[in-house]
Design a protein around this motif. Structure first.
Motif, PDB file in Angstrom:
ATOM      1  N   ILE A  98       6.653 -20.187  -0.599  1.00  0.00           N
ATOM      2  CA  ILE A  98       5.836 -19.866  -1.774  1.00  0.00           C
ATOM      3  C   ILE A  98       5.603 -18.358  -1.846  1.00  0.00           C
ATOM      4  CG2 ILE A  98       3.543 -20.112  -2.825  1.00  0.00           C
ATOM      5  CD1 ILE A  98       3.430 -22.970  -1.700  1.00  0.00           C
ATOM      6  N   VAL A  99       5.279 -17.755  -0.704  1.00  0.00           N
ATOM      7  CA  VAL A  99       5.015 -16.305  -0.688  1.00  0.00           C
ATOM      8  C   VAL A  99       6.275 -15.551  -1.115  1.00  0.00           C
ATOM      9  CG1 VAL A  99       4.396 -14.339   0.749  1.00  0.00           C
ATOM     10  CG2 VAL A  99       3.206 -16.518   1.040  1.00  0.00           C
ATOM     11  N   LYS A 100       7.419 -15.992  -0.596  1.00  0.00           N
ATOM     12  CA  LYS A 100       8.681 -15.339  -0.958  1.00  0.00           C
ATOM     13  C   LYS A 100       8.910 -15.479  -2.469  1.00  0.00           C
ATOM     14  CE  LYS A 100      13.568 -15.373   0.273  1.00  0.00           C
ATOM     15  NZ  LYS A 100      14.652 -16.184   0.807  1.00  0.00           N
ATOM     16  N   TYR A 101       8.637 -16.686  -2.955  1.00  0.00           N
ATOM     17  CA  TYR A 101       8.835 -16.936  -4.387  1.00  0.00           C
ATOM     18  C   TYR A 101       7.908 -16.058  -5.230  1.00  0.00           C
ATOM     19  CZ  TYR A 101       9.167 -19.358  -8.830  1.00  0.00           C
ATOM     20  OH  TYR A 101       9.363 -19.640 -10.147  1.00  0.00           O
ATOM     21  N   LEU A 102       6.643 -15.948  -4.803  1.00  0.00           N
ATOM     22  CA  LEU A 102       5.680 -15.138  -5.565  1.00  0.00           C
ATOM     23  C   LEU A 102       6.090 -13.666  -5.572  1.00  0.00           C
ATOM     24  CD1 LEU A 102       2.225 -16.637  -4.560  1.00  0.00           C
ATOM     25  CD2 LEU A 102       3.327 -16.744  -6.806  1.00  0.00           C
ATOM     26  N   ARG A 103       6.567 -13.174  -4.410  1.00  0.00           N
ATOM     27  CA  ARG A 103       6.946 -11.747  -4.359  1.00  0.00           C
ATOM     28  C   ARG A 103       8.077 -11.468  -5.341  1.00  0.00           C
ATOM     29  NH1 ARG A 103       5.406 -11.292   1.651  1.00  0.00           N
ATOM     30  NH2 ARG A 103       3.276 -10.522   1.318  1.00  0.00           N
ATOM     31  N   ASN A 104       8.914 -12.491  -5.619  1.00  0.00           N
ATOM     32  CA  ASN A 104      10.012 -12.312  -6.590  1.00  0.00           C
ATOM     33  C   ASN A 104       9.541 -12.415  -8.023  1.00  0.00           C
ATOM     34  OD1 ASN A 104      11.969 -12.020  -4.681  1.00  0.00           O
ATOM     35  ND2 ASN A 104      12.552 -14.189  -4.652  1.00  0.00           N
ATOM     36  N   THR A 105       8.514 -13.232  -8.263  1.00  0.00           N
ATOM     37  CA  THR A 105       8.231 -13.615  -9.648  1.00  0.00           C
ATOM     38  C   THR A 105       6.872 -13.152 -10.179  1.00  0.00           C
ATOM     39  OG1 THR A 105       7.373 -15.721  -8.849  1.00  0.00           O
ATOM     40  CG2 THR A 105       9.675 -15.692  -9.545  1.00  0.00           C
ATOM     41  N   PHE A 106       5.969 -12.774  -9.302  1.00  0.00           N
ATOM     42  CA  PHE A 106       4.644 -12.321  -9.767  1.00  0.00           C
ATOM     43  C   PHE A 106       4.411 -10.939  -9.164  1.00  0.00           C
ATOM     44  CE2 PHE A 106       0.738 -14.179 -11.729  1.00  0.00           C
ATOM     45  CZ  PHE A 106      -0.042 -13.022 -11.648  1.00  0.00           C
ATOM     46  N   VAL A 107       4.642  -9.917  -9.984  1.00  0.00           N
ATOM     47  CA  VAL A 107       4.614  -8.550  -9.464  1.00  0.00           C
ATOM     48  C   VAL A 107       3.574  -7.739 -10.233  1.00  0.00           C
ATOM     49  CG1 VAL A 107       5.986  -6.448  -9.130  1.00  0.00           C
ATOM     50  CG2 VAL A 107       7.065  -8.690  -8.853  1.00  0.00           C
ATOM     51  N   VAL A 108       2.749  -6.992  -9.500  1.00  0.00           N
ATOM     52  CA  VAL A 108       1.793  -6.079 -10.134  1.00  0.00           C
ATOM     53  C   VAL A 108       2.223  -4.662  -9.793  1.00  0.00           C
ATOM     54  CG1 VAL A 108      -0.605  -5.318 -10.205  1.00  0.00           C
ATOM     55  CG2 VAL A 108      -0.081  -7.753 -10.014  1.00  0.00           C
ATOM     56  N   LYS A 109       2.344  -3.812 -10.829  1.00  0.00           N
ATOM     57  CA  LYS A 109       2.709  -2.413 -10.588  1.00  0.00           C
ATOM     58  C   LYS A 109       1.505  -1.529 -10.867  1.00  0.00           C
ATOM     59  CE  LYS A 109       7.620  -2.754 -11.811  1.00  0.00           C
ATOM     60  NZ  LYS A 109       8.255  -2.627 -10.519  1.00  0.00           N
ATOM     61  N   ASP A 110       1.251  -0.553 -10.000  1.00  0.00           N
ATOM     62  CA  ASP A 110       0.107   0.342 -10.217  1.00  0.00           C
ATOM     63  C   ASP A 110       0.462   1.388 -11.273  1.00  0.00           C
ATOM     64  OD1 ASP A 110       1.616   2.276  -9.024  1.00  0.00           O
ATOM     65  OD2 ASP A 110       0.480   2.305  -7.143  1.00  0.00           O
ATOM     66  N   LYS A 111      -0.462   2.329 -11.520  1.00  0.00           N
ATOM     67  CA  LYS A 111      -0.234   3.249 -12.630  1.00  0.00           C
ATOM     68  C   LYS A 111       0.973   4.155 -12.390  1.00  0.00           C
ATOM     69  CE  LYS A 111      -3.688   6.644 -11.174  1.00  0.00           C
ATOM     70  NZ  LYS A 111      -4.971   7.237 -11.477  1.00  0.00           N
ATOM     71  N   LYS A 112       1.380   4.278 -11.106  1.00  0.00           N
ATOM     72  CA  LYS A 112       2.574   5.092 -10.823  1.00  0.00           C
ATOM     73  C   LYS A 112       3.829   4.225 -10.743  1.00  0.00           C
ATOM     74  CE  LYS A 112      -0.142   8.567  -8.432  1.00  0.00           C
ATOM     75  NZ  LYS A 112      -0.824   8.753  -7.142  1.00  0.00           N
ATOM     76  N   LYS A 113       3.722   3.002 -11.262  1.00  0.00           N
ATOM     77  CA  LYS A 113       4.845   2.048 -11.341  1.00  0.00           C
ATOM     78  C   LYS A 113       5.328   1.583  -9.966  1.00  0.00           C
ATOM     79  CE  LYS A 113       5.354   2.919 -15.894  1.00  0.00           C
ATOM     80  NZ  LYS A 113       4.106   2.427 -16.442  1.00  0.00           N
ATOM     81  N   ARG A 114       4.465   1.702  -8.964  1.00  0.00           N
ATOM     82  CA  ARG A 114       4.842   1.200  -7.650  1.00  0.00           C
ATOM     83  C   ARG A 114       4.343  -0.236  -7.509  1.00  0.00           C
ATOM     84  NH1 ARG A 114       1.862   6.016  -4.624  1.00  0.00           N
ATOM     85  NH2 ARG A 114       0.239   4.849  -5.711  1.00  0.00           N
ATOM     86  N   ASN A 115       5.116  -1.065  -6.793  1.00  0.00           N
ATOM     87  CA  ASN A 115       4.694  -2.458  -6.594  1.00  0.00           C
ATOM     88  C   ASN A 115       3.462  -2.508  -5.694  1.00  0.00           C
ATOM     89  OD1 ASN A 115       6.940  -3.064  -8.010  1.00  0.00           O
ATOM     90  ND2 ASN A 115       7.799  -4.485  -6.505  1.00  0.00           N
ATOM     91  N   ALA A 116       2.444  -3.216  -6.135  1.00  0.00           N
ATOM     92  CA  ALA A 116       1.253  -3.380  -5.305  1.00  0.00           C
ATOM     93  C   ALA A 116       1.542  -4.434  -4.240  1.00  0.00           C
ATOM     94  CB  ALA A 116       0.082  -3.816  -6.175  1.00  0.00           C
ATOM     95  N   ALA A 117       0.954  -4.236  -3.057  1.00  0.00           N
ATOM     96  CA  ALA A 117       1.203  -5.178  -1.955  1.00  0.00           C
ATOM     97  C   ALA A 117       0.501  -6.507  -2.217  1.00  0.00           C
ATOM     98  CB  ALA A 117       0.709  -4.569  -0.656  1.00  0.00           C
ATOM     99  N   LEU A 118       1.248  -7.611  -2.031  1.00  0.00           N
ATOM    100  CA  LEU A 118       0.697  -8.954  -2.242  1.00  0.00           C
ATOM    101  C   LEU A 118       0.243  -9.527  -0.898  1.00  0.00           C
ATOM    102  CD1 LEU A 118       2.262 -11.763  -4.406  1.00  0.00           C
ATOM    103  CD2 LEU A 118       1.546 -12.253  -2.079  1.00  0.00           C
ATOM    104  N   THR A 119      -0.995  -9.963  -0.839  1.00  0.00           N
ATOM    105  CA  THR A 119      -1.504 -10.614   0.377  1.00  0.00           C
ATOM    106  C   THR A 119      -1.775 -12.074   0.070  1.00  0.00           C
ATOM    107  OG1 THR A 119      -2.578  -8.546   0.964  1.00  0.00           O
ATOM    108  CG2 THR A 119      -3.269 -10.509   2.184  1.00  0.00           C
ATOM    109  N   TRP A 120      -1.199 -12.929   0.867  1.00  0.00           N
ATOM    110  CA  TRP A 120      -1.354 -14.376   0.657  1.00  0.00           C
ATOM    111  C   TRP A 120      -2.716 -14.830   1.183  1.00  0.00           C
ATOM    112  CZ3 TRP A 120       0.285 -18.322  -1.912  1.00  0.00           C
ATOM    113  CH2 TRP A 120       0.072 -19.623  -1.445  1.00  0.00           C
ATOM    114  N   VAL A 121      -3.392 -15.686   0.410  1.00  0.00           N
ATOM    115  CA  VAL A 121      -4.702 -16.169   0.830  1.00  0.00           C
ATOM    116  C   VAL A 121      -4.669 -17.665   1.147  1.00  0.00           C
ATOM    117  CG1 VAL A 121      -7.116 -16.437   0.160  1.00  0.00           C
ATOM    118  CG2 VAL A 121      -5.896 -14.352  -0.437  1.00  0.00           C
ATOM    119  N   GLY A 122      -3.984 -18.446   0.309  1.00  0.00           N
ATOM    120  CA  GLY A 122      -3.892 -19.886   0.602  1.00  0.00           C
ATOM    121  C   GLY A 122      -3.552 -20.687  -0.634  1.00  0.00           C
TER     122      GLY A 122
END
Lengths: 778, 183
Positions: free
Chosen positions: B82-106
């Protein structure tokens, strides 16, 4: 003085007003008040009643609808997956009008690479596309499943002039067809059947690689009469893929020719079991009438044997289906078949399921039971199921409904286990698709125009049926709290939007109307009034074609409650429920007794905090203390001191009161005024849970009409004998209020789902177990 | 997919895509190809906390596509997929267009829904960020909604196969209706 307005400003103002008018959908704005009247009658919106469609919502003395009877010979070719048919249609012009041409639907033309459906679809995002989707694209590109018309002739075999307009066909009549006359004609056709794996649709075949067999689910497969109606003339809107079918009722005789080792399931009653079934199968079918539980007509063992068979010829299965608007069938040598006759309100119905071994063990356990359950519950809320059979078939189609027969997809895993989700998914889809017999097969609404009239009403009844299957059945839609996320979302259109233009299709046409009807039943009309009115609608329009206004009018006419505000908000608008408590004020009665009242006020005054300056000024020497002669009456007089005049006035006042008035004064009531804001725009009932100081509760239910003078802000007086400790709006989550944070007084932070989850996660399972032990010890 | 395609092939390709999209718009009982996410800005930790609701069957199917094997959501092995899938499909970019780090919670899985909980670290704050949401893009007609809340500010983004990336802009929470004139 009137300020002159610059012409350009006037134009801008006019444009803005127009925009404002248009943007507040289905609302008539009052420019001197600034609010649209949420309770205005739907006069401008509903069509003018006629003697065919009455103001009460019932069909009137001049109601009419056309009728078309069909005799169809069709052959399914298992070698090349094609279908060839010839039909004779007897079209009865019941309308008061003369017709010079007829329109037929050629739905399979949606599978033409040049269909409107193909050409008008907008591009998907090509950045991300799955490989399977690509494979499907390629396969679909090579496939043309459009209809080849090989003959259109009259009853004397004379060719008739016809014109194909994409998914419609016009036949020009040799002579005008007058009111009351009948026209008999024939059409012959053929087409390639779509492979569901690469061209998924409401019809198609599935190929099983393991045993090399095919399973066919065949629908919208013959040229069908388009509906000619009193409200829109010919309903010949093109089939674009969403708006399903609008058809005429009639009687059908079907002769379906298939390989002789196939089992056929079809709308209608089998007329020639002697020719197509074995003796054993006929005996079992007979036994199913009395068995009281599902009986195998074709056993799993027989189906397994059939799978390795090769056909030795053809067989023709003959079915008769009366008073239906359509027919569909399924055919395969893989079918297991079970049946149980059931009495629905005294009427015998044969409930039957057909499925390949891939559907087992799920299908033999649940399918036929789910059919019977659906017939029981739906018949109670509407009318007795009128057809002799009800069938559920497992095949490649995920879920699709036709008269007496439906196709349902869920199957267990290859290892024969199945998840809870698959189990409930199967039961739910069977309830839904069998339920469609009532809406729109019998209450024959115009699906091409209004998806919600069958899908929304059916999803509502599906929810009621699911809740009668088992306690806490995991229904996916119907409960108000489950629609909140959609109601809050943007990119929404009203429910009353044409089927092809709907955004967020499932939520718009299924979940929102189902939830609206559930709210109407539970929170606005109550079950008794709603059920009476709903049954009235169903029975009035059984085997007739209602429009939305007929539904809205009947529900009001039979319940005796004006619901125009409800239809306007839920069906013609996109606003949501968000009612909030903005303030709560307490008023208490002043005692007329000056000894009580002035003492109380003194106490209040003394309790007021001293200002910093007063505190610091206190030790400063004062001039009046130095020169006491400066002090007079006003230095000692306290206006809160009780005077003799006060006491005299009180005595006179009390003497004038009668006993009731005196008691009222002594009752010590609290007068709370709660200020409410309607932030979502949708007017809805206001439901309070009042919690008092002593932890007792009281529920206050206020009808939506509280918003009739001001649909944005209202204040409500609540008189109590005990002080209020807490107020909660919508305590049972019955109004789909999208923001619960403003539903409390005193204000209460509602935790986000994320935070709630994190809180729960705080303890691991071992800690939780330890916690349980501690509690046990206490 | 390569975004540059030439000449006739390009045109043909789009038409075919369109054609497929509508021929498959069937299955009247299950047109519910939607996901819903509630995202809340946590100013204390400077993170965007996301609760994402999906249809569990669709999620299982997506994981099967990703890992080429069958994974039950309830199994322990599901989490990594699921985490791998989310990193591919749900991406947040900060104002400098860098990918924000995703932390899995549950996650919480039930018959009706699968809720996935995760957060994105955004030290530069919420302004000018964008979200790419292509979860369940294997399902035709999938619509993904993200509701974002930052105190009193809130906004809703709707993603579809036509639009998988959107900037986060806050709108007023007041309904768009005629102004109130108190009598």
């Amino acid at each position: 003085m009137k300020t002159p307005i610059h012409p350009n400003t006037q134009l801008l103002f006019a444009l803005l007003s127009c925009f404002a008018f248009c943007s507040i959908n289905a609302q008539v704005r009052n420019p001197k008040y600034g609010q649209a009247d949420s309770f205005r009658q739907l006069d401008e919106i509903l069509p003018t009643p006629t003697e065919a469609r009455l103001a009460s919502g019932a069909p009137g003395p001049k109601y009419w609808q056309q009728r078309a009877n069909y005799e169809i010979d069709v052959e399914l070719n298992d070698e090349d997956q094609t279908l060839t048919g010839r039909e004779t249609i007897t079209y009865q012009n019941v309308s008061p009008h003369t017709l010079t041409y007829l329109w037929l639907q050629l739905d399979a033309n949606i599978f033409s690479p040049t269909s409107d459906s193909s050409l008008t679809a907008t591009a998907p995002s090509l950045d991300r596309i799955s490989t399977t989707a690509l494979q499907r694209l390629q396969a679909r590109h090579a496939f043309d499943g459009s209809v080849q018309i090989t003959e259109v002739s009259d009853s004397k075999k004379q060719p008739l002039k016809y014109t194909i307009v994409k998914t419609m066909m016009r036949i020009d009549l040799p002579a005008p067809l007058r009111s009351g006359e009948t026209f008999v004609f024939s059409v012959a056709w053929n087409y390639k059947i779509n492979n569901s794996k690469v061209v998924p649709a409401r019809t198609g075949y599935e190929y099983f690689e393991d045993d090399g067999n095919y399973l066919y689910e065949i629908a919208h497969w013959f040229p069908r009469m388009a509906a000619y109606t009193d409200y829109t003339g010919w309903q010949h809107k093109q089939f674009l893929g969403r708006g399903e079918f609008t058809l005429e009722l009639g009687d059908y005789l079907l002769r379906i020719t298939v390989p002789n080792d196939h089992i056929v399931a079809s709308s209608g009653v089998l007329l020639n079991p002697d020719q197509v079934l074995t003796d054993a199968q006929r005996e079992r079918l007979e036994a199913a009438k009395e068995a009281g539980k599902p009986v195998f007509v074709v056993t799993p063992e027989e189906a397994a044997a059939n799978e390795s068979n090769k056909p030795t010829g053809k067989k023709t299965w003959i079915f008769k289906a009366d008073n239906v608007r359509d027919v569909a069938f399924a055919s395969s040598r893989k079918f297991i078949w079970d049946a149980q006759q059931h009495s629905v309100e005294g009427k015998d119905v044969m409930a039957m399921s057909y499925y390949p071994k891939e559907g087992e063990p799920l299908w033999s356990r649940y399918s036929t039971h789910a059919i019977i359950h659906t017939l029981n519950v739906y018949s109670r809320y509407t009318f007795t199921y009128p057809y002799p059979v009800a069938i559920s078939v497992n095949g490649p189609v995920g879920g699709m409904e036709y008269p007496m027969i439906c196709f349902n997809g869920p199957r267990p895993e290859d290892d024969k286990t199945y998840s809870k989700r698959t189990k409930y998914g199967l039961i739910s889809v069977i309830i839904h698709e069998v339920g469609h017999n009532y809406f729109p097969m019998i209450v024959n609404s115009d699906e091409r125009q209004w998806t919600w009239m069958d899908e929304g009403i059916n999803t509502f009844l599906q929810y009621l049926s699911e809740q009668e299957w088992e306690e806490n059945y995991p229904s996916r839609r119907g409960r108000p709290k489950d629609i909140v996320q959609y109601m809050r979302s943007t990119r929404q259109v009203p429910i009353m939007t044409n089927s092809e233009s709907i955004l967020q299709f499932g939520n718009n046409a299924y979940a929102k109307p189902a939830t609206a009807l559930n709210i109407l039943r539970e929170s606005i009309l109550g079950r008794e009034l709603f059920d009476f009115a709903f049954k009235e609608f169903a029975t009035r329009w059984e085997f007739k074609r209602p429009t939305p206004s007929d539904f809205f009018r009947t529900m009001e006419d039979a319940s005796g409650v004006d619901l125009d505000w409800f239809w306007r908000g839920w069906f013609y608008g996109t606003e949501h429920t968000d009612i909030g408590i903005s303030n709560l004020r307490l008023y208490t009665l002043e005692s007329p007794d000056p000894d009580v009242e002035k003492t109380e006020k003194k106490k209040e005054r003394d309790a007021e905090p001293e200002t910093l300056s007063t505190k610091r000024d206190k030790p400063l020497p004062k001039r009046v203390d130095q020169f006491p002669e400066l002090k007079d009456f006003y230095n000692d007089f306290d206006k809160l001191d009780v005077t003799e005049i006060d006491r005299k006035n009180f005595k006179e006042f009390m003497e004038k009161l009668d006993d009731d008035e005196k008691q009222l004064l002594n009752e010590n009531r609290n007068f709370y005024v709660v200020d409410l804001e309607n932030l979502g725009g949708l007017v809805m009932p206001v439901i309070f849970d009042i919690q008092f100081d002593d932890d007792t509760h009281e529920e206050l239910r206020i009808p939506a009409e509280i918003w009739r003078h001001n649909n944005r802000r209202v204040s409500k007086l609540i008189i109590t004998s005990k002080p209020i400790a807490k107020l909660t709006l919508d305590p049972h989550l019955e109004t789909a209020d999208v923001d619960r944070e403003n539903n409390h007084w005193p204000p209460q932070i509602v935790k986000s789902r994320f935070k709630l989850f994190k809180d729960k996660k705080g303890k691991n399972d071992m800690q939780k177990a330890r916690g349980d032990e501690d509690e046990d010890k206490q | 997919m390569r975004s540059q395609m030439l000449g006739r092939f390009d045109v043909t390709f789009v038409v075919v895509c369109a054609l497929f999209a509508c021929a498959s718009s069937s299955s009247s009982a299950h047109p519910f190809h939607v996901s819903f996410a509630e995202a809340e800005w946590n100013a204390g930790t400077k993170s965007l906390e996301v609760a994402l609701k999906l249809h569990p069957n669709d999620l299982e199917q997506a994981l099967r596509r990703l890992t080429k094997r069958r994974i039950k959501l309830e199994a322990n092995a599901a989490e990594a997929a699921i985490v791998k899938y989310l990193r591919n499909t749900f991406v947040v970019k900060d104002k400098k267009k860098r990918n924000a780090a995703l932390t899995w919670v549950g996650s919480e899985i039930s018959v009706k829904e699968a809720w996935l909980y995760f957060e994105f670290s955004l030290p530069d704050g919420l302004e000018n960020i964008s979200i790419t949401n292509s979860v369940m893009s294997h399902v035709q007609g999938q619509k993904n909604t993200v509701f974002i809340r930052d105190g009193k500010r809130r906004t809703t983004l709707v993603f579809s196969e036509h639009q998988v990336a959107l900037p986060v802009k806050f709108t007023s929470s007041k309904p768009q209706t005629a102004p109130l004139i108190t009598p």
